[in-house]
Design a protein around this motif. Structure first.
Motif, PDB file in Angstrom:
ATOM      1  N   ASP A 152      17.669 108.673 176.399  1.00  0.00           N
ATOM      2  CA  ASP A 152      16.295 109.158 176.390  1.00  0.00           C
ATOM      3  C   ASP A 152      15.793 108.945 174.953  1.00  0.00           C
ATOM      4  O   ASP A 152      16.412 109.429 173.996  1.00  0.00           O
ATOM      5  N   GLY A 153      14.697 108.199 174.813  1.00  0.00           N
ATOM      6  CA  GLY A 153      14.195 107.860 173.484  1.00  0.00           C
ATOM      7  C   GLY A 153      13.851 109.079 172.643  1.00  0.00           C
ATOM      8  O   GLY A 153      13.757 108.986 171.424  1.00  0.00           O
ATOM      9  N   ARG A 154      13.673 110.235 173.283  1.00  0.00           N
ATOM     10  CA  ARG A 154      13.345 111.450 172.528  1.00  0.00           C
ATOM     11  C   ARG A 154      14.568 112.022 171.830  1.00  0.00           C
ATOM     12  O   ARG A 154      14.452 112.903 170.999  1.00  0.00           O
ATOM     13  N   ARG A 212      18.372 101.286 186.146  1.00  0.00           N
ATOM     14  CA  ARG A 212      18.031 100.161 187.020  1.00  0.00           C
ATOM     15  C   ARG A 212      17.220  99.115 186.239  1.00  0.00           C
ATOM     16  O   ARG A 212      17.494  97.925 186.299  1.00  0.00           O
ATOM     17  N   ARG A 213      16.257  99.568 185.467  1.00  0.00           N
ATOM     18  CA  ARG A 213      15.463  98.622 184.665  1.00  0.00           C
ATOM     19  C   ARG A 213      16.314  97.956 183.590  1.00  0.00           C
ATOM     20  O   ARG A 213      16.058  96.832 183.181  1.00  0.00           O
ATOM     21  N   MET A 214      17.368  98.652 183.145  1.00  0.00           N
ATOM     22  CA  MET A 214      18.261  98.034 182.154  1.00  0.00           C
ATOM     23  C   MET A 214      19.013  96.851 182.746  1.00  0.00           C
ATOM     24  O   MET A 214      19.411  95.929 182.025  1.00  0.00           O
ATOM     25  N   ASN A 259      16.939  99.755 173.700  1.00  0.00           N
ATOM     26  CA  ASN A 259      17.229 101.003 174.409  1.00  0.00           C
ATOM     27  C   ASN A 259      16.266 101.190 175.575  1.00  0.00           C
ATOM     28  O   ASN A 259      15.116 100.738 175.535  1.00  0.00           O
ATOM     29  N   ASP A 260      16.723 101.851 176.606  1.00  0.00           N
ATOM     30  CA  ASP A 260      15.821 102.315 177.668  1.00  0.00           C
ATOM     31  C   ASP A 260      16.522 103.471 178.367  1.00  0.00           C
ATOM     32  O   ASP A 260      17.746 103.602 178.302  1.00  0.00           O
ATOM     33  N   VAL A 261      15.740 104.283 179.068  1.00  0.00           N
ATOM     34  CA  VAL A 261      16.341 105.442 179.744  1.00  0.00           C
ATOM     35  C   VAL A 261      16.704 105.103 181.197  1.00  0.00           C
ATOM     36  O   VAL A 261      17.529 105.780 181.799  1.00  0.00           O
ATOM     37  N   LEU A 300       7.939 100.837 169.499  1.00  0.00           N
ATOM     38  CA  LEU A 300       7.839 101.838 170.567  1.00  0.00           C
ATOM     39  C   LEU A 300       6.746 101.368 171.521  1.00  0.00           C
ATOM     40  O   LEU A 300       5.553 101.607 171.307  1.00  0.00           O
ATOM     41  N   ASP A 301       7.175 100.615 172.530  1.00  0.00           N
ATOM     42  CA  ASP A 301       6.274 100.122 173.582  1.00  0.00           C
ATOM     43  C   ASP A 301       6.397 101.152 174.709  1.00  0.00           C
ATOM     44  O   ASP A 301       7.207 101.001 175.615  1.00  0.00           O
ATOM     45  N   ALA A 302       5.615 102.189 174.600  1.00  0.00           N
ATOM     46  CA  ALA A 302       5.890 103.426 175.328  1.00  0.00           C
ATOM     47  C   ALA A 302       5.546 103.351 176.816  1.00  0.00           C
ATOM     48  O   ALA A 302       4.647 102.612 177.225  1.00  0.00           O
TER      49      ALA A 302
HETATM   50  C1  LIG Z   1       6.037  99.760 179.055  1.00  0.00           C
HETATM   51  S1  LIG Z   1       7.639  99.778 179.672  1.00  0.00           S
HETATM   52  C2  LIG Z   1       8.508  98.832 178.469  1.00  0.00           C
HETATM   53  C3  LIG Z   1       8.319  97.351 178.608  1.00  0.00           C
HETATM   54  C4  LIG Z   1       9.201  96.573 177.665  1.00  0.00           C
HETATM   55  N1  LIG Z   1       9.008  96.985 176.276  1.00  0.00           N
HETATM   56  C5  LIG Z   1       8.955  95.084 177.787  1.00  0.00           C
HETATM   57  O1  LIG Z   1       8.223  94.524 176.958  1.00  0.00           O
HETATM   58  O2  LIG Z   1       9.505  94.466 178.704  1.00  0.00           O
HETATM   59  C6  LIG Z   1       8.169 101.389 179.270  1.00  0.00           C
HETATM   60  C7  LIG Z   1       9.645 101.642 179.424  1.00  0.00           C
HETATM   61  O3  LIG Z   1       9.896 102.962 178.974  1.00  0.00           O
HETATM   62  C8  LIG Z   1      11.047 103.430 179.644  1.00  0.00           C
HETATM   63  N2  LIG Z   1      11.099 104.875 179.428  1.00  0.00           N
HETATM   64  C9  LIG Z   1      10.459 105.865 180.099  1.00  0.00           C
HETATM   65  N3  LIG Z   1      10.776 107.056 179.569  1.00  0.00           N
HETATM   66  C10 LIG Z   1      11.621 106.826 178.535  1.00  0.00           C
HETATM   67  C11 LIG Z   1      12.314 107.645 177.620  1.00  0.00           C
HETATM   68  N4  LIG Z   1      12.176 108.989 177.640  1.00  0.00           N
HETATM   69  N5  LIG Z   1      13.125 107.053 176.713  1.00  0.00           N
HETATM   70  C12 LIG Z   1      13.281 105.721 176.676  1.00  0.00           C
HETATM   71  N6  LIG Z   1      12.650 104.887 177.530  1.00  0.00           N
HETATM   72  C13 LIG Z   1      11.837 105.436 178.448  1.00  0.00           C
HETATM   73  C14 LIG Z   1      10.819 102.966 181.062  1.00  0.00           C
HETATM   74  O4  LIG Z   1      12.044 102.924 181.765  1.00  0.00           O
HETATM   75  C15 LIG Z   1      10.203 101.587 180.842  1.00  0.00           C
HETATM   76  O5  LIG Z   1      11.196 100.597 180.920  1.00  0.00           O
END
Ligand SMILES: C[S@@+](CC[C@H](N)C(=O)[O-])C[C@H]1O[C@@H](n2cnc3c(N)ncnc32)[C@H](O)[C@@H]1O
Length: 315
Positions: free
Chosen positions: A168-170, A145-147, A140-142, A183-185
């Motif tokens: 949104d992860g929340r 573009r990064r997805m 999952n991601d929010v 959770l790699d936040a």
């Molecule tokens: C540290 S990066 C993750 C890196 C990824 N785990 C990796 O190893 O390639 C944090 C990610 O959190 C996402 N993010 C930010 N706010 C978020 C939210 N509320 N819910 C889910 N993802 C979120 C960002 O888009 C970003 O891609």
């Protein structure tokens, strides 16, 4: 103030908690050679090494992980992210500390895993390899573009056990509970100063506190989604206790139990106390000492904080 001075000034908030602080600062200005992870779904590390060596790349093995190589000299190839072998999915360019949270979560073939903030997929794709492309990872991601980068990495490495969701992860909803969650936040990323010093030099306390609130909300939801007896790994590539121990302390107060993080490289335990630059004094529960802090000068890497938490079995 120069960018260098601003970086040192920002990181000085950690003088009281980081051992051998002068060496820590010194390492911020040393270049960090790229590291690559063999895609073991397609080939063996030895095959990859001979393929790239024959193209003039100088590699050295990483002693604590057989899939990884340091690129000592890319030779004529230049950027390791732009080779034909990369395009074919034979390897992934990944900083070494980024490999640690999946090692701590340690998913096995056939498992069901939720990766709450997955893009661009360094850890999702590493876990898919650990699971030998079986079971399911909900990545999952929010950020849409990064997805795109996540999707292209999953496809490039020919991974077939990943389902992508954009939430949104929340507020992730799920009818199943997950036995393993990563959770790699999103964080202030102070641990990547060796690659992006300008970003770290500009950080403010307001940003750090805002991220801390977001991380607390994300970990609360992750705990809700965790199956009884399940494992949650919380990681951030930063040093700020507001984003590290404070978040884990909050999780512990919600009833999850910390477990010892064992790593094959040098680390420091989580800290019990912290006073920020405004004089705010934080005290954390003893359980946070089971988490680990990884500092660049200890292993010539980036920086990272990792905690392992277990949800108690239902009574
Ligand atoms: C540290 S990066 C993750 C890196 C990824 N785990 C990796 O190893 O390639 C944090 C990610 O959190 C996402 N993010 C930010 N706010 C978020 C939210 N509320 N819910 C889910 N993802 C979120 C960002 O888009 C970003 O891609």
């Amino acid at each position: 103030m120069s960018a260098r001075e601003r970086l040192i000034s920002h990181l000085s908030r950690y003088r009281s908690i980081i051992p051998d602080f002068d060496s820590f600062i010194d390492y911020q200005f040393r270049p960090l050679n790229p590291t690559i992870r063999t895609n073991t779904l397609l080939l063996e590390p030895g095959e990859l090494a001979s393929m790239l060596s024959s193209r003039g790349m100088r590699l050295s093995a990483v002693p604590w992980h057989p899939w990884f190589f340091r690129v000592d000299d890319p030779g004529q190839v230049g950027n390791p992210g732009r080779t034909m072998e990369h395009l074919l999915g034979y390897y992934y360019v990944q900083e070494l500390t980024s490999a640690l949270p999946p090692m701590v979560l340690s998913p096995r073939p056939g498992d069901l895993v939720l990766d709450v903030a997955a893009a661009p997929g360094s850890k999702t794709t590493q876990m898919a390899q650990m699971m030998r492309n079986s079971g399911t990872i909900v990545a999952n991601d929010v950020d849409y573009r990064r997805m795109g980068a996540l999707r292209s990495n999953v496809d490039r490495l020919r991974i077939t056990n990943v389902v992508m969701t954009r939430n949104d992860g929340r507020r992730i909803q799920s009818s199943v509970a997950f036995p393993r969650i990563l959770l790699d936040a999103p964080c202030s990323s102070e641990g990547i100063a060796r690659r992006s010093p300008e970003h770290v030099a500009k950080l403010t306390l307001t940003q750090i506190r805002g991220l801390s609130r977001l991380q607390i909300s994300l970990i609360r939801r992750s705990i809700d989604l965790l199956a009884p007896g399940g494992l949650l790994v919380y990681s951030v590539c930063t040093f700020a206790p507001e984003e590290a121990e404070l978040v884990v302390d909050h999780a512990i107060s919600l009833g999850v139990e910390p477990e010892e993080v064992r790593l094959p490289l040098r680390s420091e335990p989580g800290i019990r106390e912290w006073v920020d630059e405004k004089g705010r004094h934080y005290r954390f529960s003893p359980g946070v000492e089971m988490a680990v802090r990884i500092y660049p000068h200890l292993n010539d890497t980036g920086g990272m904080f990792i905690a392992l938490l277990r949800k108690p079995e239902a009574r």
